[in-house]
Enzyme design. Structure first.
Site, mmCIF file in Angstrom:
data_model
loop_
_atom_site.group_PDB
_atom_site.id
_atom_site.type_symbol
_atom_site.label_atom_id
_atom_site.label_comp_id
_atom_site.label_asym_id
_atom_site.label_seq_id
_atom_site.Cartn_x
_atom_site.Cartn_y
_atom_site.Cartn_z
ATOM 1 C CG LEU A 83 -5.355 6.417 4.274
ATOM 2 C CD1 LEU A 83 -4.278 6.029 5.290
ATOM 3 C CD2 LEU A 83 -5.077 5.747 2.946
ATOM 4 C CB VAL A 140 -8.827 2.458 10.270
ATOM 5 C CG1 VAL A 140 -9.611 3.262 9.237
ATOM 6 C CG2 VAL A 140 -8.955 3.096 11.645
ATOM 7 C CB ALA A 141 -13.551 1.551 8.863
ATOM 8 N N GLY A 142 -12.205 -1.560 7.692
ATOM 9 C CA GLY A 142 -12.457 -2.593 6.694
ATOM 10 C C GLY A 142 -11.528 -2.508 5.501
ATOM 11 C CB SER A 143 -8.738 -0.213 4.803
ATOM 12 O OG SER A 143 -9.540 0.927 5.023
ATOM 13 C CB SER A 168 -8.126 3.034 2.325
ATOM 14 O OG SER A 168 -7.452 2.389 3.407
ATOM 15 C CE LYS A 220 -4.101 1.731 2.470
ATOM 16 N NZ LYS A 220 -5.063 1.391 3.524
#
Length: 561
Positions: free
Chosen positions: A158, A205-208, A184, A109
């Site tokens: 992100l 951080v939330a599904g990235s 992201s 990434k």
């Protein structure tokens, strides 16, 4: 014509990338040979053994995957920085060719720090500032023998399930270019699914790392905090610890994901990074769950916010049925409110009022539509926001959307501490429920209520992230495995479906669900363990894959052209 510094920097970076591709040695630009195809067909463990025995040259592996990465870039715009010439030098002089990842190209990434290259995170203000030294992640990879060879696309903030920015442009889904590859870590999802890389690293951080695996059709595992290094990377939200981001591995196949994760943890990353727990890979746990005769499997079919769309519900049911047919005890669960987690987590993640990720934007710089929506609601004058909340709750009768709006404001330190206390109480409640009531070995659910969103779809679907975000708050280990593809015949909405009757979050998600247009997009399931259960989750994923294969339901990866 006047051109701002932002536009000059974006143009410069894109020209740099184009120039680097155009001036690559012919070995990267020639068609795939039979030798290339042999390399592409081998799992990384086998390639490592061949490098150890000096049967295969690491530079040949690098050039093979470089060829396919360029094809992936041409189709999806998944690559930001091209590292091929430097990677050849690293492979010959710097990496440890006796390590457990000897000679394996690894995609990263864009937020991962590599010496000699920018870590722009998609912001133009971060370009033209190459790092003088490798970050911790890259140091470990090189010590393990891996060869970083590309950095991959992402959204500026992100905080999106899309991967678009002004610096590098829009990344598209390798199955359908009208759709997002996820975010992201979307560039990783695209390049892995295409076959331009076998292993990669992203952050979540939330599904990235999970949404890209679901949207694009590859594998990932969201590690718990402390299992994977955190230092040596850049971010759009430095200092944000309410919902900690975690770096985690992704791969083209489950076999590679397991080998990569085990090998990386075997490098004792806690000796490099103070944030990593000194927790060895527990092979006995992996073996226990590979051999256990009967599992107790909980199925979360609906989080009470957004009911999974037909394609996602079908994939989940397919896995539940396969497990049940193997003799495992499979049952539906009703856990502590996932909606409560969505409220707490969204406020913690944006407790700064979206100021931090916004601080890196230059004048005229494009923002992700979903992140822009968050900022818009955050900065509405409080009287207007309160009136809108009252209208949503009492006129629209939408308590779900109203509840998210109610606390959507910048938090003081006092308010933030209260949210942290709520987070910890919620985690304790879930732990007690799992251990005392559900008594599960693991649970399965959807990774997202829908398959991939179309480009700019996050403007409407930004709040539809609860099936992943829940486990960031809980800090649970979660694996993603592709199961099937959208079928325009099987996955149509029922005739009784009425978009207007849905709550605001669900309506935003379902606005873009169209089984006919989505036909052929990947659909995955999410396998969930508790904290620091990476060994268990990977073993369970292997059992699930075997159960599906025995029923003739193995997932078909994209073929490499």
């Amino acid at each position: 014509m006047f051109m701002s510094q932002h536009h000059r920097d974006c143009t410069r970076k894109q020209n740099e990338r184009a120039s680097k591709i155009a001036t690559l040695p012919p070995a990267y630009l020639s068609p795939l040979s039979s030798e290339d195809r042999t390399i592409l067909g081998k799992p990384i463990q086998e390639l490592v053994q061949e490098v150890h025995k000096q049967i295969t040259n690491p530079v040949d592996i690098l050039r093979t995957y470089g060829k396919v990465a360029l094809k992936a870039q041409e189709k999806t715009n998944c690559v930001t920085e091209i590292l091929f010439p430097e990677a050849e030098e690293w492979a010959q002089k710097e990496v440890n060719l006796k390590g457990p990842l000897a000679g394996i190209p690894v995609s990263l990434k864009d937020s991962v720090v590599v010496k000699g290259f920018d870590t722009s995170v998609g912001y133009s203000c971060k370009t033209g500032k190459p790092y003088a030294a490798d970050g911790i992640m890259v140091r470990i990879l090189k010590d393990a023998g891996a060869v970083p060879f590309v950095k991959t696309n992402l959204p500026t903030t992100l905080l999106s399930f899309e991967s678009t920015n002004d610096v590098w442009g829009r990344c598209t889904n390798p199955h359908n270019n009208k759709y997002s590859p996820g975010g992201s870590t979307g560039g990783e999802g695209a390049i892995l699914a295409f076959g331009g890389s076998r292993i990669g690293i992203g952050s979540d951080v939330a599904g990235s790392v999970r949404a890209p695996a679901h949207f694009s059709g590859c594998y990932s595992i969201r590690c718990s905090t402390g299992r994977w290094p955190k230092m040596g990377n850049d971010t759009s939200m430095p200092g944000q610890e309410g919902i900690p981001s975690v770096f985690s591995p992704m791969a083209r196949t489950l076999n590679d994901l397991t080998y990569f994760t085990r090998s990386f943890i075997g490098m004792k990353p806690w000796k490099y990074d103070h944030t990593v727990h000194p927790l060895e890979w527990r092979e006995e746990v992996a073996t226990e769950y590979k051999e256990k005769k009967k599992f107790r499997v909980g199925v979360l079919r609906d989080d009470g916010v957004v009911t999974p769309a037909p394609a996602c519900a079908r994939a989940l049911d397919q896995v539940a049925t396969a497990l049940s047919s193997e003799g495992h005890e499979v049952f539906d669960i009703n856990p502590p409110s996932p909606y409560e987690a969505l409220v707490i987590a969204s406020q913690l993640l944006n407790a700064d009022g979206t100021r931090t990720f916004s601080s890196f934007f230059r004048s005229g710089e494009w923002n992700d539509p979903g992140a822009a929506q968050m900022s818009f609601y955050m900065h509405l004058p409080r009287p207007i926001k309160y009136l809108y909340y009252l209208w949503v709750k009492h006129v629209k009768k939408d308590s779900i959307w109203a509840g998210l709006l109610q606390g959507w404001s910048e938090k003081s330190a006092f308010e933030n501490w209260q949210l942290v206390a709520k987070r910890e109480a919620y985690k304790a409640n879930w732990h007690a429920w799992w251990q005392e009531e559900a008594k599960m070995d693991f649970m399965i659910t959807v990774p997202n209520a829908t398959p991939a969103v179309p480009h700019n779809g996050m403007k409407d679907a930004v709040s539809s992230c609860g099936y992943t975000f829940l486990f960031n708050l809980l800090d649970y280990t979660c694996g993603i495995m592709p199961v099937t593809h959208v079928d325009k015949t099987l996955d149509q909405l029922p005739a009784s479906f009425n978009l207007k009757k849905l709550n605001g979050v669900a309506r935003g998600a379902y606005m873009h669900y169209d089984a006919t247009k989505m036909d052929g997009l990947p659909v995955a399931v999410q396998v969930v363990g508790q904290r620091l259960e990476e060994e268990k989750v990977l073993s369970v994923m292997d059992r699930i894959e075997s159960a599906l294969e025995s029923r003739g339901e193995a997932y078909q990866l994209l073929e490499i052209d």
